[in-house]
Design a protein around this motif. Structure first.
Motif, PDB file in Angstrom:
ATOM      1  N   ARG A  47       0.796  -1.221   0.000  1.00  0.00           N
ATOM      2  CA  ARG A  47       0.000   0.000   0.000  1.00  0.00           C
ATOM      3  C   ARG A  47       0.830   1.274   0.000  1.00  0.00           C
ATOM      4  O   ARG A  47       0.382   2.305  -0.476  1.00  0.00           O
ATOM      5  CB  ARG A  47      -0.900   0.021   1.221  1.00  0.00           C
ATOM      6  CG  ARG A  47      -2.094  -0.858   1.013  1.00  0.00           C
ATOM      7  CD  ARG A  47      -2.852  -0.809   2.239  1.00  0.00           C
ATOM      8  NE  ARG A  47      -4.126  -1.451   2.101  1.00  0.00           N
ATOM      9  CZ  ARG A  47      -4.983  -1.516   3.081  1.00  0.00           C
ATOM     10  NH1 ARG A  47      -4.678  -0.958   4.233  1.00  0.00           N
ATOM     11  NH2 ARG A  47      -6.106  -2.112   2.920  1.00  0.00           N
ATOM     12  N   THR A  48       2.052   1.204   0.570  1.00  0.00           N
ATOM     13  CA  THR A  48       2.873   2.411   0.601  1.00  0.00           C
ATOM     14  C   THR A  48       3.200   2.872  -0.821  1.00  0.00           C
ATOM     15  O   THR A  48       2.846   3.994  -1.200  1.00  0.00           O
ATOM     16  CB  THR A  48       4.141   2.176   1.440  1.00  0.00           C
ATOM     17  OG1 THR A  48       3.708   1.924   2.758  1.00  0.00           O
ATOM     18  CG2 THR A  48       5.055   3.381   1.402  1.00  0.00           C
ATOM     19  N   LEU A  52       1.717   2.032  -3.508  1.00  0.00           N
ATOM     20  CA  LEU A  52       0.471   2.286  -4.238  1.00  0.00           C
ATOM     21  C   LEU A  52      -0.082   3.670  -3.909  1.00  0.00           C
ATOM     22  O   LEU A  52      -0.570   4.383  -4.783  1.00  0.00           O
ATOM     23  CB  LEU A  52      -0.573   1.219  -3.897  1.00  0.00           C
ATOM     24  CG  LEU A  52      -0.377  -0.142  -4.574  1.00  0.00           C
ATOM     25  CD1 LEU A  52      -1.337  -1.169  -3.997  1.00  0.00           C
ATOM     26  CD2 LEU A  52      -0.571  -0.036  -6.076  1.00  0.00           C
ATOM     27  N   SER A  53      -0.001   4.063  -2.621  1.00  0.00           N
ATOM     28  CA  SER A  53      -0.548   5.378  -2.300  1.00  0.00           C
ATOM     29  C   SER A  53       0.352   6.477  -2.846  1.00  0.00           C
ATOM     30  O   SER A  53      -0.137   7.515  -3.296  1.00  0.00           O
ATOM     31  CB  SER A  53      -0.819   5.536  -0.799  1.00  0.00           C
ATOM     32  OG  SER A  53       0.158   4.914  -0.037  1.00  0.00           O
ATOM     33  N   ALA A  54       1.671   6.246  -2.835  1.00  0.00           N
ATOM     34  CA  ALA A  54       2.564   7.257  -3.411  1.00  0.00           C
ATOM     35  C   ALA A  54       2.268   7.427  -4.906  1.00  0.00           C
ATOM     36  O   ALA A  54       2.140   8.548  -5.401  1.00  0.00           O
ATOM     37  CB  ALA A  54       4.024   6.865  -3.202  1.00  0.00           C
ATOM     38  N   LYS A  79      -0.502   6.779  -6.444  1.00  0.00           N
ATOM     39  CA  LYS A  79      -1.831   7.414  -6.559  1.00  0.00           C
ATOM     40  C   LYS A  79      -1.694   8.931  -6.480  1.00  0.00           C
ATOM     41  O   LYS A  79      -2.230   9.650  -7.306  1.00  0.00           O
ATOM     42  CB  LYS A  79      -2.711   6.869  -5.428  1.00  0.00           C
ATOM     43  CG  LYS A  79      -4.082   7.523  -5.311  1.00  0.00           C
ATOM     44  CD  LYS A  79      -4.810   6.921  -4.097  1.00  0.00           C
ATOM     45  CE  LYS A  79      -6.035   7.703  -3.713  1.00  0.00           C
ATOM     46  NZ  LYS A  79      -7.158   7.505  -4.626  1.00  0.00           N
ATOM     47  N   ILE A 102      -5.114  -1.242  -6.012  1.00  0.00           N
ATOM     48  CA  ILE A 102      -5.476  -0.971  -4.622  1.00  0.00           C
ATOM     49  C   ILE A 102      -6.663  -1.840  -4.235  1.00  0.00           C
ATOM     50  O   ILE A 102      -6.685  -2.476  -3.177  1.00  0.00           O
ATOM     51  CB  ILE A 102      -5.798   0.528  -4.424  1.00  0.00           C
ATOM     52  CG1 ILE A 102      -4.528   1.356  -4.563  1.00  0.00           C
ATOM     53  CG2 ILE A 102      -6.436   0.773  -3.065  1.00  0.00           C
ATOM     54  CD1 ILE A 102      -4.736   2.866  -4.596  1.00  0.00           C
ATOM     55  N   GLU A 156       8.279   7.118   5.559  1.00  0.00           N
ATOM     56  CA  GLU A 156       8.499   6.771   4.149  1.00  0.00           C
ATOM     57  C   GLU A 156       8.761   8.053   3.354  1.00  0.00           C
ATOM     58  O   GLU A 156       7.880   8.915   3.251  1.00  0.00           O
ATOM     59  CB  GLU A 156       7.261   6.074   3.587  1.00  0.00           C
ATOM     60  CG  GLU A 156       7.048   4.680   4.120  1.00  0.00           C
ATOM     61  CD  GLU A 156       7.994   3.668   3.474  1.00  0.00           C
ATOM     62  OE1 GLU A 156       8.716   4.033   2.519  1.00  0.00           O
ATOM     63  OE2 GLU A 156       8.005   2.514   3.932  1.00  0.00           O
ATOM     64  N   ILE A 182       9.078   8.606   0.154  1.00  0.00           N
ATOM     65  CA  ILE A 182       8.300   8.821  -1.058  1.00  0.00           C
ATOM     66  C   ILE A 182       6.919   9.414  -0.721  1.00  0.00           C
ATOM     67  O   ILE A 182       6.392  10.258  -1.428  1.00  0.00           O
ATOM     68  CB  ILE A 182       8.177   7.491  -1.858  1.00  0.00           C
ATOM     69  CG1 ILE A 182       7.511   7.706  -3.209  1.00  0.00           C
ATOM     70  CG2 ILE A 182       7.419   6.444  -1.082  1.00  0.00           C
ATOM     71  CD1 ILE A 182       8.412   8.342  -4.187  1.00  0.00           C
ATOM     72  N   ILE A 183       6.385   8.987   0.448  1.00  0.00           N
ATOM     73  CA  ILE A 183       5.089   9.495   0.884  1.00  0.00           C
ATOM     74  C   ILE A 183       5.209  10.963   1.302  1.00  0.00           C
ATOM     75  O   ILE A 183       4.441  11.823   0.880  1.00  0.00           O
ATOM     76  CB  ILE A 183       4.541   8.666   2.070  1.00  0.00           C
ATOM     77  CG1 ILE A 183       4.278   7.219   1.627  1.00  0.00           C
ATOM     78  CG2 ILE A 183       3.300   9.297   2.674  1.00  0.00           C
ATOM     79  CD1 ILE A 183       3.050   7.026   0.807  1.00  0.00           C
ATOM     80  N   ALA A 224       5.557  13.231  -1.671  1.00  0.00           N
ATOM     81  CA  ALA A 224       4.297  13.484  -2.375  1.00  0.00           C
ATOM     82  C   ALA A 224       3.502  14.565  -1.641  1.00  0.00           C
ATOM     83  O   ALA A 224       3.007  15.529  -2.242  1.00  0.00           O
ATOM     84  CB  ALA A 224       3.486  12.203  -2.488  1.00  0.00           C
ATOM     85  N   ASN A 241      -1.781   3.483   6.564  1.00  0.00           N
ATOM     86  CA  ASN A 241      -2.335   2.410   5.745  1.00  0.00           C
ATOM     87  C   ASN A 241      -2.896   1.287   6.586  1.00  0.00           C
ATOM     88  O   ASN A 241      -3.272   0.250   6.068  1.00  0.00           O
ATOM     89  CB  ASN A 241      -1.280   1.880   4.782  1.00  0.00           C
ATOM     90  CG  ASN A 241      -1.447   2.544   3.437  1.00  0.00           C
ATOM     91  OD1 ASN A 241      -2.557   2.889   3.050  1.00  0.00           O
ATOM     92  ND2 ASN A 241      -0.355   2.740   2.734  1.00  0.00           N
ATOM     93  N   LYS A 275      -4.515   6.033   3.580  1.00  0.00           N
ATOM     94  CA  LYS A 275      -3.811   6.651   2.446  1.00  0.00           C
ATOM     95  C   LYS A 275      -4.406   6.265   1.096  1.00  0.00           C
ATOM     96  O   LYS A 275      -4.679   7.124   0.261  1.00  0.00           O
ATOM     97  CB  LYS A 275      -2.335   6.254   2.474  1.00  0.00           C
ATOM     98  CG  LYS A 275      -1.543   6.971   3.541  1.00  0.00           C
ATOM     99  CD  LYS A 275      -0.128   6.425   3.599  1.00  0.00           C
ATOM    100  CE  LYS A 275       0.609   6.918   4.835  1.00  0.00           C
ATOM    101  NZ  LYS A 275       1.822   6.131   5.102  1.00  0.00           N
ATOM    102  N   THR A 276      -4.614   4.946   0.894  1.00  0.00           N
ATOM    103  CA  THR A 276      -5.062   4.519  -0.443  1.00  0.00           C
ATOM    104  C   THR A 276      -6.469   4.984  -0.744  1.00  0.00           C
ATOM    105  O   THR A 276      -6.921   4.886  -1.868  1.00  0.00           O
ATOM    106  CB  THR A 276      -5.008   2.989  -0.584  1.00  0.00           C
ATOM    107  OG1 THR A 276      -5.671   2.430   0.537  1.00  0.00           O
ATOM    108  CG2 THR A 276      -3.598   2.495  -0.683  1.00  0.00           C
TER     109      THR A 276
END
Lengths: 785, 126
Positions: free
Chosen positions: A560-561, A563-565, A567, A600, B14, B16-17, B20, B87, B108-109
């Motif tokens: 999910r990490t 995938l959310s990035a 997204k 997802i 994270e 990358i998160i 973003a 998540n 998050k998703t």
């Protein structure tokens, strides 16, 4: 006497003829009700798509933000909103369309409505805004609100009540009906997920006879719409003058049935100045109050005339026919009887065994002659067979002797086979046991006695329950008494349980997970004489399964990490945050975004499956509105439904489905999975929908479609994980093959059942039930996503 | 926009998160501070006094839960709204975070950046 008989039977016919006509009237009533429903349905969908328009959303928001609503009529937004409303009203043939804010105050309308004034429709509009879901209903708009909405409408709705023979007096003390009976649809306007107002549209039923005249011109009779007991639109006129009966009142009988007891009325009723056969169907508003009705009927005098004319004609024709029949029969009888008497005497002789008699050949050329001729042939044949029979007996005796010899030989070979089978059984790795019809053991191999912890000699002769103690390991088991072994012996079917379904508790009280294969022993006559049980120790397999579930759970969280990035970066690119995109770039990124969303969803599905299999799902029952749930799921699917031009049907219980206590989050997912499948697999222009019925102590939900159906050969695998039917993999539809598995797990855990019927190429219906008494609460740390 | 930009603290391990989030929010004229785990997050909260905090749950050393507990114990910082952005979506985690005083629980998703942006605006205004 004969005449009297005919008369009695004819008067019965006239009664059943009347019944027949009443049935037809009832059908006409139902048909009219369907026509109105159809108009209402159309209004509902049109209103809803109108409320989705961006221009409407923006205009409504600007107007609702103004400090003084009474003066917004001067604004440019008001003018363009009004123009859109007028266009929509004339395109839809509606009586009015209005936009209100969240307090149900009018912002703009297709009529010259007073802005800022309340349009509540007796709380109906406020209710819809509160719930956020689009709703359609028959409603009464009070005259005060009609005046606010449009003085023309107020005038159009007005109907003066006229004193009528046989009316119910003192029931409704009014001189005129000034309220309007409307088909109404309300849809909320949303912006950024927040409700900012609603679109309210209505079609006035008072004084509108267009639909009614349509049906009466086609199939005769009268058609009427009532607001309470007053005819507000009707095709009926006074008997003696061509003047509409509008404003006259329903008779006391009808008022008592339709408005006091609130039932359908079917039967004889006095309408204005004549007796009619009538069918009344009550109209209920969103509070389930009967506010009016629609009626169809045929005047009785018309029917009566036809019936009595027919009766006399029947009597005369019937009498003449009877006399002719009597004369002809007596002539024929006299001729035939004599010849038959002769034949009977001969038949009697043959039955006594005398086959040597000589019968004279027939001199007649009619049926009796043919009969005598056949009789002679029959006698000759009998004689021939009798001689043949004796030869046959001798031959059969010889054959029997040979058979006995063959049987002796077969017995020897069977004994050899038996020794072979026993040695095979002894060396099989799985536990194999056999039971007789009294459920005591008659065979047990080495592996079985090792698994169960009992010696072979202890097992043989013991009862099933004393040796094999089963424990159900399933997530939830509705029937604790169920045993696959008993079930197989009872039903004669072979039953194979899955890994993780059962464990046995052996002699040393150790729990060992097993799979069970139970097969019936059936003799040559098809009678069940016991059963065979194969037990396989699956301890190892179970451990692997558990590791697999844990792995899936961890891996899903990890996935999910990224995938959310993805997204979020895709969202930014699509929003043009990194510079303007050309059309082609936008299209490619849109595909990528959708694929990412699918990934997802797939990860969520996988996680759900691993949660179901580890048995840690929580069930939290709360009182839930099922109709609302179905409508909102259907609403979510509206874009795809519209795109494929699919017709949707929703049939709830009369008066709405009662609230039940279930885990609404989980059950909503069941509806989502089943309905999105239904829409996905239905071709363009097809039909899909939901039907709710009551089945004993359960509510039954049917989700049906006119889609591709499930191939017969694959129907047994539908609820398995990763199932996707052959005929849909080639279609361009998306799916993980986990939706039905999740749906079944949820329904099972909620105390219901799920099943389906399907014909390939015609469609599929999925059914599931939920207990009216509600689901049982279950503690657990997890819920489905 | 007012002259004073909205300050947001992102506590997220994270990279990358957080990248973003930072990109999106800075483009929208927010002032962003990023911390890689809870301990650093608490220190940064004290020095930067952000208007809103976005906090992950699973982080090395000091987790999001511990972060929330200590933030709410601090009389100077406890009024800052802390939005959990994670998540983990089991109800048990959600309940725990809300009990510890989280302003909102977002997965998050299932969260769009535009939604998130609106949420931050909403909380900063209060």
């Amino acid at each position: 006497m004969l005449g009297a008989l005919i008369y009695v039977s004819l008067s019965n016919t006239s009664a059943s003829l009347k019944k027949e006509i009443q049935l037809r009237v009832n059908q006409q009533g139902e048909a009219l009700s369907l026509i109105f429903n159809n108009s209402l349905e159309r209004l509902y969908f049109d209103t809803d798509s109108f409320a989705q328009r961006t221009a409407i959303k923006n205009g409504s928001q600007t107007l609702s933000n103004q400090p003084d609503l009474a003066t917004i009529g001067n604004l440019a937004e008001y003018a363009s909103l009004k123009e859109a409303l007028i266009d929509e009203q004339s395109a839809r043939d509606a009586s009015f369309i209005a936009i209100v804010n969240t307090k149900a105050q009018i912002l703009a309308a297709s009529t010259n409505a007073q802005t800022g004034k309340k349009l509540s429709i007796r709380g109906f509009v406020d209710g819809v805004i509160k719930s956020g879901l689009p709703v359609k209903s028959i409603e009464v708009i009070p005259s005060a609100e009609l005046a606010v909405l449009s003085p023309e409408l107020l005038e159009q709705a007005k109907v003066t009540r006229r004193t009528t023979e046989l009316q119910k007096t003192g029931w409704r003390d009014k001189k005129a009906e000034t309220d309007g009976l409307f088909m109404t649809a309300v849809s909320v306007i949303k912006k950024d997920n927040a409700v900012i107002g609603a679109v309210v549209s209505g079609i006035l039923m008072n004084n509108d006879v267009t639909l009614l005249e349509d049906v009466t011109q086609k199939s005769g009779g009268i058609a009427t719409i009532y607001l309470y007991d007053a005819r507000v639109a009707t095709t009926q006129t006074y008997r003696d003058r061509n003047e509409s009966a509008e404003g006259t009142l329903a008779s006391e009988d009808v008022v008592n049935t339709v408005y006091v007891s609130q039932n359908n009325f079917s039967g004889r009723a006095f309408e204005v100045n004549d007796w009619y056969l009538m069918s009344y169907i009550p109209l209920r508003d969103s509070n389930n109050e009967v506010v009016g009705s629609i009626a169809r009927g045929i005047v009785e005098s018309e029917i009566q005339k036809n019936i009595s004319g027919l009766q006399w004609r029947y009597i005369i024709v019937g009498g003449i026919a009877l006399i002719i029949v009597f004369i002809v029969t007596s002539i024929i009888t006299r001729q035939i009887v004599n010849s038959l008497k002769k034949l009977a005497a001969n038949a009697y002789r043959i039955s006594r065994g005398n086959l040597d008699i000589d019968i004279k050949a027939p001199e007649r050329d009619d049926e009796i002659g043919d009969l005598t001729h056949s009789f002679i042939i029959m006698k000759d044949k009998l004689l021939e067979y009798y001689t043949k029979l004796e030869d046959l007996v001798a031959k059969r005796t010889q054959e029997l002797r040979q058979k006995v010899k063959d049987l002796e030989r077969a017995q020897h070979s069977i004994e050899r086979e038996k020794n072979k089978s026993e040695s095979i059984l002894a060396n099989v790795g799985d536990g194999v046991l056999a039971l007789d019809e009294n459920l005591s053991f008659i065979a047990c191999n080495e592996a079985a006695s090792e698994l169960l912890g009992y010696a072979n000699t202890e097992v043989i002769g013991s009862q099933l329950d004393n040796i094999i103690v089963l424990k159900s390991l399933k997530l939830i088991d509705a029937n604790k008494e169920y045993s696959p072994i008993m079930e197989s012996i009872k039903t004669g079917q072979i039953i194979v349980t899955g890994t993780g379904d059962y464990a046995i508790i052996n002699k040393a009280k150790k729990e060992i997970p097993v799979t069970i294969t139970a097969a019936p022993l059936i003799d040559a006559h098809g009678v069940i004489k016991g059963g065979v049980v194969v037990l396989r120790d699956v301890t190892k397999e179970q451990e692997i399964d558990k590791m697999k579930s844990e792995f899936v759970s961890v891996a899903s969280h990890q996935l999910r990490t990224p995938l959310s990035a993805s997204k979020w970066f895709l969202e930014m690119l699509l929003d043009g945050d990194a510079g303007k995109l050309n059309d082609e770039q936008h299209e490619y990124l849109d595909h990528t975004y959708k694929s990412n969303e699918r990934m997802i969803a797939l990860v969520n599905d996988l996680l759900n499956v691993s949660r179901i299999e580890s048995g840690t799902i929580a069930i939290e029952p709360v009182s839930s509105d099922m109709d609302g749930m179905v409508k909102s799921v259907l609403f979510e699917l509206t874009p795809l439904i519209k795109q494929k031009n699919i017709k949707t049907v929703f049939k709830t219980l009369p008066g709405g489905t009662p609230k039940i206590k279930i885990d609404s989050k989980l059950i909503r997912q069941v509806f989502q999975n089943l309905l999105s499948n239904a829409v996905k697999y239905t071709p363009e222009g097809g039909t899909t929908g939901v039907r709710i019925t009551k089945a004993g102590k359960y509510l039954q939900f049917e989700i049906f479609d006119s889609g591709v159906g499930i191939p017969k050969a694959q129907q047994s695998k539908v609820f398995k994980k990763f199932f996707r039917a052959d005929n849909v993999i080639t279609l361009q539809t998306e799916g993980t093959g986990l939706g039905l598995y999740v749906a079944k797990s949820v329904v099972d855990a909620s105390g219901g059942k799920i099943w389906f019927t399907s014909v390939e190429g015609q469609g599929t219906s999925f059914f599931f039930t939920l207990p009216l008494a509600g689901s049982k609460r279950r503690e657990g740390e997890k819920t489905l996503i | 926009m007012s002259t004073q930009p909205i300050t947001v603290l992102v506590v997220e391990d994270e990279e990358i998160i957080s990248k973003a989030l930072q990109t999106k929010l800075e483009k929208n004229n927010f002032s962003i501070h990023v911390a890689r785990e809870g301990e650093a997050g608490l220190a940064m909260a004290a020095s930067a006094k952000p208007d809103v905090i976005l906090v992950d749950l699973l982080m090395p050393r000091v987790s999001g839960f511990e972060f929330l507990r200590r933030l709410k114990e601090n009389s100077e910082l406890k009024s800052i709204p802390a939005i959990v952005l994670t998540n983990l979506d089991d109800t048990s985690y959600q309940k725990k975070a809300m009990d510890l005083g989280a302003a909102e629980y977002l997965v998050k998703t299932r969260t769009n950046l535009d939604e998130l942006k609106n949420k931050i605006h909403e909380y900063a205004k209060r």
